[in-house]
Design a protein around this motif. Structure first.
Motif, PDB file in Angstrom:
ATOM      1  N   LYS A 124      -5.025   5.671   0.931  1.00  0.00           N
ATOM      2  CA  LYS A 124      -3.604   5.474   1.200  1.00  0.00           C
ATOM      3  C   LYS A 124      -2.797   6.619   0.598  1.00  0.00           C
TER       4      LYS A 124
ATOM      5  N   ILE B  85       3.061  -0.863  -2.739  1.00  0.00           N
ATOM      6  CA  ILE B  85       2.006  -0.575  -3.703  1.00  0.00           C
ATOM      7  C   ILE B  85       0.692  -0.373  -2.960  1.00  0.00           C
ATOM      8  N   GLY B  86      -0.350  -0.224  -3.673  1.00  0.00           N
ATOM      9  CA  GLY B  86      -1.661  -0.064  -3.039  1.00  0.00           C
ATOM     10  C   GLY B  86      -2.129   1.369  -3.023  1.00  0.00           C
TER      11      GLY B  86
ATOM     12  N   HIS C 137      -5.336   1.414  -5.203  1.00  0.00           N
ATOM     13  CA  HIS C 137      -6.214   0.252  -5.093  1.00  0.00           C
ATOM     14  C   HIS C 137      -7.666   0.677  -5.198  1.00  0.00           C
TER      15      HIS C 137
ATOM     16  N   PHE D 249       1.735  -6.764 -11.757  1.00  0.00           N
ATOM     17  CA  PHE D 249       1.805  -7.039 -10.322  1.00  0.00           C
ATOM     18  C   PHE D 249       2.938  -8.012 -10.046  1.00  0.00           C
TER      19      PHE D 249
ATOM     20  N   SER E 299       7.166  -7.574  -8.631  1.00  0.00           N
ATOM     21  CA  SER E 299       7.722  -8.259  -7.464  1.00  0.00           C
ATOM     22  C   SER E 299       9.128  -8.753  -7.730  1.00  0.00           C
TER      23      SER E 299
ATOM     24  N   ASP F 183      -2.433  -2.446  -8.756  1.00  0.00           N
ATOM     25  CA  ASP F 183      -3.236  -2.209  -7.571  1.00  0.00           C
ATOM     26  C   ASP F 183      -4.688  -2.617  -7.715  1.00  0.00           C
TER      27      ASP F 183
ATOM     28  N   TRP G 115       4.191 -12.009  -3.437  1.00  0.00           N
ATOM     29  CA  TRP G 115       3.177 -10.967  -3.378  1.00  0.00           C
ATOM     30  C   TRP G 115       1.767 -11.514  -3.509  1.00  0.00           C
ATOM     31  N   LEU G 116       1.630 -12.634  -4.241  1.00  0.00           N
ATOM     32  CA  LEU G 116       0.281 -13.178  -4.420  1.00  0.00           C
ATOM     33  C   LEU G 116      -0.302 -13.619  -3.082  1.00  0.00           C
TER      34      LEU G 116
ATOM     35  N   GLU H 298      -1.286 -10.692  -1.037  1.00  0.00           N
ATOM     36  CA  GLU H 298      -2.544 -10.114  -1.490  1.00  0.00           C
ATOM     37  C   GLU H 298      -3.727 -10.923  -0.970  1.00  0.00           C
TER      38      GLU H 298
ATOM     39  N   LEU I  90      -6.640  -9.360   1.394  1.00  0.00           N
ATOM     40  CA  LEU I  90      -8.027  -9.201   0.971  1.00  0.00           C
ATOM     41  C   LEU I  90      -8.963 -10.249   1.546  1.00  0.00           C
ATOM     42  N   PHE I  91      -8.412 -11.397   2.006  1.00  0.00           N
ATOM     43  CA  PHE I  91      -9.290 -12.453   2.503  1.00  0.00           C
ATOM     44  C   PHE I  91      -9.008 -12.856   3.935  1.00  0.00           C
TER      45      PHE I  91
ATOM     46  N   ILE J 296      -0.634  -5.698   1.616  1.00  0.00           N
ATOM     47  CA  ILE J 296       0.081  -5.156   0.465  1.00  0.00           C
ATOM     48  C   ILE J 296      -0.713  -4.071  -0.239  1.00  0.00           C
ATOM     49  N   LEU J 297      -2.003  -4.246  -0.431  1.00  0.00           N
ATOM     50  CA  LEU J 297      -2.774  -3.244  -1.155  1.00  0.00           C
ATOM     51  C   LEU J 297      -3.392  -2.226  -0.220  1.00  0.00           C
TER      52      LEU J 297
END
Lengths: 223, 425, 262
Positions: free
Chosen positions: A91, B75-76, B79, B391, B395, B424, C140-141, C144, C148-149, C162-163
């Motif tokens: 990224k 963000i990211g 990561h 994190f 936010s 990240d 944000w949680l 995420e 990721l899932f 997000i990531l």
């Protein structure tokens, strides 16, 4: 594409200057190289832990100001040296490339740390396995993170490299405008230098020596 | 390659005209390049490469003049997929990964991870190990706050505290190096104990450090705390109320500056924190200035805790006496075969954890750090989750800056004390 | 010297408890003594599927997916519960086709109590109600977890990655069937990373600010812009000088086809 295409990837061996080295050109080279190396303005591209060691190098104990480098230029247009300190994700890769492209010649790059040089401990889906796939690198400083003395050694090595440069070698400062924004290496070379090696090829969730039943799941064996 | 030419449009001045003046040349600009001025709002990108974003954070701001209408953090950019990588590593092999998440306070992460795995395994560490880990965590709390104060001051424009505080950090680097061999990426804990015991002379060096630190903190205090510019740029900037702070999940100094008295060391004490005599500073206004005051006071309280911990440091083994997790001593290892095999098995196969899971939250320098480990009985976790406080703190940034000025964004971002490694992951 | 060695070898070989694939997600003993668990059972009855204790004192309640939002709402607002703090929201993939678990970790600052809540979601129905309105922490949680899932949160106003980059096409990384090094080859990942346009860097929402974006000149000619590349260059497939490799000729993808996951 053949061999001609490959030549563009390999670092060029500088050919002899046009015309013989005369007293004046040698002295001019010396003067130019002296002024260039003695106050390289770094562009600190600090992403992670190595950035903290770079900050420590700039602080009082391992003072970078004695090399003329205390003026950390955060604008790439005014910088000579890109110090890529820290891990670079895919990224972040276009940002790195863009900043490199924005720096005017003469410019050099130090890849600080294991993550910037080769991906480090992060042989994962999101991490660039070495920034030399994206931008040309002059000096690689290993370490995780390298001590400030290590970074300074890398800078001194770069000084040596700059000392050996010649103004007449156009290839040193030439930039192909068509390669702006593009990777620094061709896909085949990227595959070759970022391929998994050693333990990476055997990475799975279960250690091969364990005899627990947890081995039974096929998903555990995925690399 | 060198023979390919690219054509540029170059406006060539045709020289002087008949009247002796330069001929004006109009360069035709294609229609698609004409900027369209729509509305009064500007879209500004801060980062991801920027001196004041404390890492690779990108803030997209919608500005009306200097006022922030909307702030959208991206963000990211860092990561590194620690959580997935952890699924391919033994319990002890994950410890070096924890250093690289919050690289400003690595010992805290090392300890937090080891604590959560030990809870999962039901291992109780020795008394000496508990006190040593408290020392490590408080030392790194100071370590992180020193950097925070230095970089925040630099962002607001005061460069000198950065140099003074980094000199103190160098002393902590020396302590890290004496203890673990590395300045930043310490990797000092292991399941069941520490990598090594304190070297001789370390406690004396630490005592000397905490005798001298208050003087530097006083100097920085003199420079900043009552300085009109510092106060002007930090008071009433980035305000967040108590209820909002809890709802947005803020933790650490950010939450306490808003008046909420939540500190994991006091509310869910671990490692005998209830027996240490220290105070937790709580602010009132929830602005950047209160966050600054809270963190400065936290450093002084950490010095207090360190002094008490050094006084009560017991003798005894640093590692728990459990051969399932602890390697045999080197002299035994070289002397007899069983120890060699034992060592081999622990290193190559790894330690097996029981089936189950454990979520452990501790007070890190940034806030509440949660380590969640899920095990299926093997030597590697099924899931390793890190609840990084930054994190969630980040936010809340849009809430704190919307409606404020652009320079307040920088001040607020700095006062949140974020580290992108743990955001990240 | 024998006793420790035997203990070590035995402990290493078998593990502290039987470890079979089914063991994943187990390991808790029946929960007693937590006031919230008793109150939940009383109020919601059958929606509370199971209550266990992990690692000595971590109480965990498994609830029905349909009523999870209702239960969490009650947990936050009821005077005797007051779980005003969402400490963590995450998910677990056990692999092997087993259902995913969404985990909520709650803390009540008024009553000083912790509670874990788990919701099991089968792989074919990875959808659950969002708790965005209850705790803003989940903003944000949940993004995420989605990133990721691949779990979709109904009611979240802005559920996007997000990531990973927004246009990440390799899938959802933390799933167990996702390889560690990604689904595309490294060369392809590098190429994709460096071929993003201005529009890829912004969400559609952000692009509406300030009018249509005009990409500043990179100093260079690209097709359709001022001084486009010469004909010889335009039709090249050499990626090093601006050409594009057709899909059929891209580097082979290790480990199977690339899934177009978003």
């Amino acid at each position: 594409m053949g061999l001609e295409g490959r030549k563009a990837d390999l670092p060029t061996v500088p050919e002899g200057g046009h015309g013989e080295a005369s007293f004046l050109t040698t002295k001019l080279d010396f003067l130019v190289n002296w002024s260039r190396r003695n106050s390289l303005w770094p562009m600190p591209f600090g992403t992670a832990c190595c950035a903290i060691e770079m900050m420590a190098s700039a602080a009082s104990k391992y003072d970078l100001a004695r090399f003329g480098m205390e003026r950390m230029s955060f604008s790439p247009r005014q910088a000579d040296l890109l110090i890529c300190a820290g891990r670079v994700t895919y990224k972040m890769a276009p940002v790195l490339r863009k900043i490199w492209d924005q720096m005017p010649q003469p410019k050099w790059c130090i890849s600080m740390g294991a993550c910037a040089s080769s991906g480090g401990v992060f042989d994962v889906y999101s991490m660039v396995q070495g920034i030399d796939t994206i931008i040309p690198v002059d000096v690689y400083v290993p370490g995780c993170p390298p001590r400030p003395e290590g970074l300074i050694y890398g800078i001194l090595m770069l000084h040596e490299k700059i000392k050996g440069e010649k103004l007449s070698e156009k290839s040193l400062r030439a930039e192909d405008p068509l390669r702006v924004g593009k990777p620094n290496r061709s896909p085949e070379v990227i595959e070759a230098i970022t391929g998994p090696f050693g333990n990476s090829t055997k990475q799975n969730r279960v250690s091969g020596l364990t005899s627990t039943a947890a081995l039974a799941r096929p998903t555990d064996r995925l690399p | 390659m060198a023979t390919k030419k690219v054509e540029y449009v170059v406006a060539r001045n045709p020289g002087l005209g008949t009247d002796g003046n330069p001929v004006p040349v109009t360069v035709p600009i294609p229609a698609e390049l004409e900027p369209q001025m729509q509305g009064e709002h500007m879209l500004i990108n801060i980062g991801p490469q920027h001196p004041a974003t404390h890492g690779v954070l990108r803030l997209v701001l919608e500005l009306d003049g200097e006022t922030v209408i909307r702030c959208i953090p991206h963000i990211g950019y860092l990561h590194s997929s620690f959580e997935k990588l952890g699924e391919y590593r033994n319990w002890n092999q994950i410890v070096p990964l924890t250093d690289r998440m919050d690289y400003l306070a690595p010992l805290i992460y090392n300890c937090a991870y080891a604590m959560s795995v030990e809870k999962l395994m039901g291992i109780e560490v020795t008394e000496r190990c508990k006190v040593v880990r408290v020392i490590c965590m408080e030392l790194d709390r100071i370590f992180s706050h020193l950097l925070w104060a230095g970089t925040t001051a630099m962002d607001i424009g005061a460069f000198t505290p950065f140099l003074y505080l980094f000199q103190e950090r160098e002393r902590i680097y020396d302590l890290h190096e004496a203890l673990t061999g590395a300045r930043i990426t310490t990797s000092s804990t292991r399941i069941g104990g520490m990598m090594a015991d304190l070297p001789p002379g370390w406690t004396a060096a630490l005592r000397k450090f905490i005798e001298n630190l208050p003087r530097t903190l006083d100097e920085v205090d003199t420079l900043l705390t009552n300085h009109q510019i510092w106060r002007g740029r930090n008071e009433n900037v980035g305000v967040i109320g108590a209820e909002d702070a809890v709802n947005y999940g803020l933790t650490g100094a950010n939450l306490r500056a808003s008046g909420v008295d939540y500190d994991v060391r006091k509310d869910r004490p671990y490692y005998d924190y209830e027996t240490y005599d220290f105070e937790v500073p709580v602010g009132e206004n929830g602005d950047c200035y209160d966050r600054y005051l809270v963190r400065m006071e936290e450093m002084r309280q950490s010095i207090n805790i360190l002094r008490q911990a050094l006084d009560r440091l017991p003798d005894g083994p640093i590692n728990v006496d459990d051969p399932r997790v602890i390697l045999p001593g080197k002299t035994d290892l070289m002397a007899d075969m069983e120890s060699m095999i034992h060592h081999f098995k622990v290193v190559m196969e790894g330690v097996n954890a029981p089936v189950g899971e454990s979520w452990l939250g501790i007070e890190s320098s940034k806030g509440e750090l949660g380590m969640y480990v899920v095990s299926d009985g093997g030597s590697k976790p099924v899931r390793w989750r890190v609840r990084g406080p930054s994190f969630i703190n980040l936010s809340a940034l849009p809430k704190m800056v919307e409606g404020r000025l652009l320079s307040d964004v920088i001040a607020t971002n700095a006062s949140l004390d974020i580290v992108l490694g743990e955001i990240d992951r | 010297m024998d006793k420790p060695f035997e203990k070590a070898v035995q402990g290493l070989e078998t593990g502290p408890e039987a470890s079979t694939p089914e063991a994943a997600g187990q390991g808790g003993v029946e929960s007693t003594g937590h006031p919230s668990v008793a109150a939940l059972r009383e109020k919601f009855g059958a929606a509370i599927l199971k209550a266990v204790v992990f690692s000595g004192d971590e109480h965990c309640v498994y609830v029905d997916a349909e009523r999870s939002a209702e239960i969490l709402h009650w947990l936050r607002d009821d005077a005797s519960q007051r779980y005003d703090y969402l400490q963590d929201l995450t998910a677990i993939d056990y692999g092997g086709g087993r259902p995913l678990e969404v985990v909520y970790q709650l803390w009540s600052n008024t009553h000083k109590r912790q509670l874990r809540l788990k919701v099991t979601l089968p792989l074919h129905a990875l959808e659950i109600d969002s708790v965005y309105d209850l705790w803003r922490t989940s903003d944000w949680l949940e993004r995420e977890v989605f990133d990721l899932f691949g779990i979709h949160f109904r009611g979240h106003p802005d559920l996007r990655r997000i990531l990973m980059p927004e246009n990440y096409a390799e899938g959802h990384p933390l799933r167990k069937d996702f390889p560690l090094r990604g689904r595309f080859s490294r060369a392809e990942q590098t190429r994709l990373a460096l071929s993003m346009r201005v529009e890829d860097y912004y969400t559609p929402d952000e692009l509406t600010i300030g009018g249509t974006p005009v990409a500043a000149g990179d100093g260079l000619a690209r097709e359709g812009r001022v001084g486009g590349p010469s004909e010889a260059v335009k039709n090249t497939t050499d990626p090093m000088i601006g050409g594009d490799i057709p899909i059929s000729q891209r580097a082979p993808v290790p480990g199977g086809e690339a899934t177009q996951g978003r």
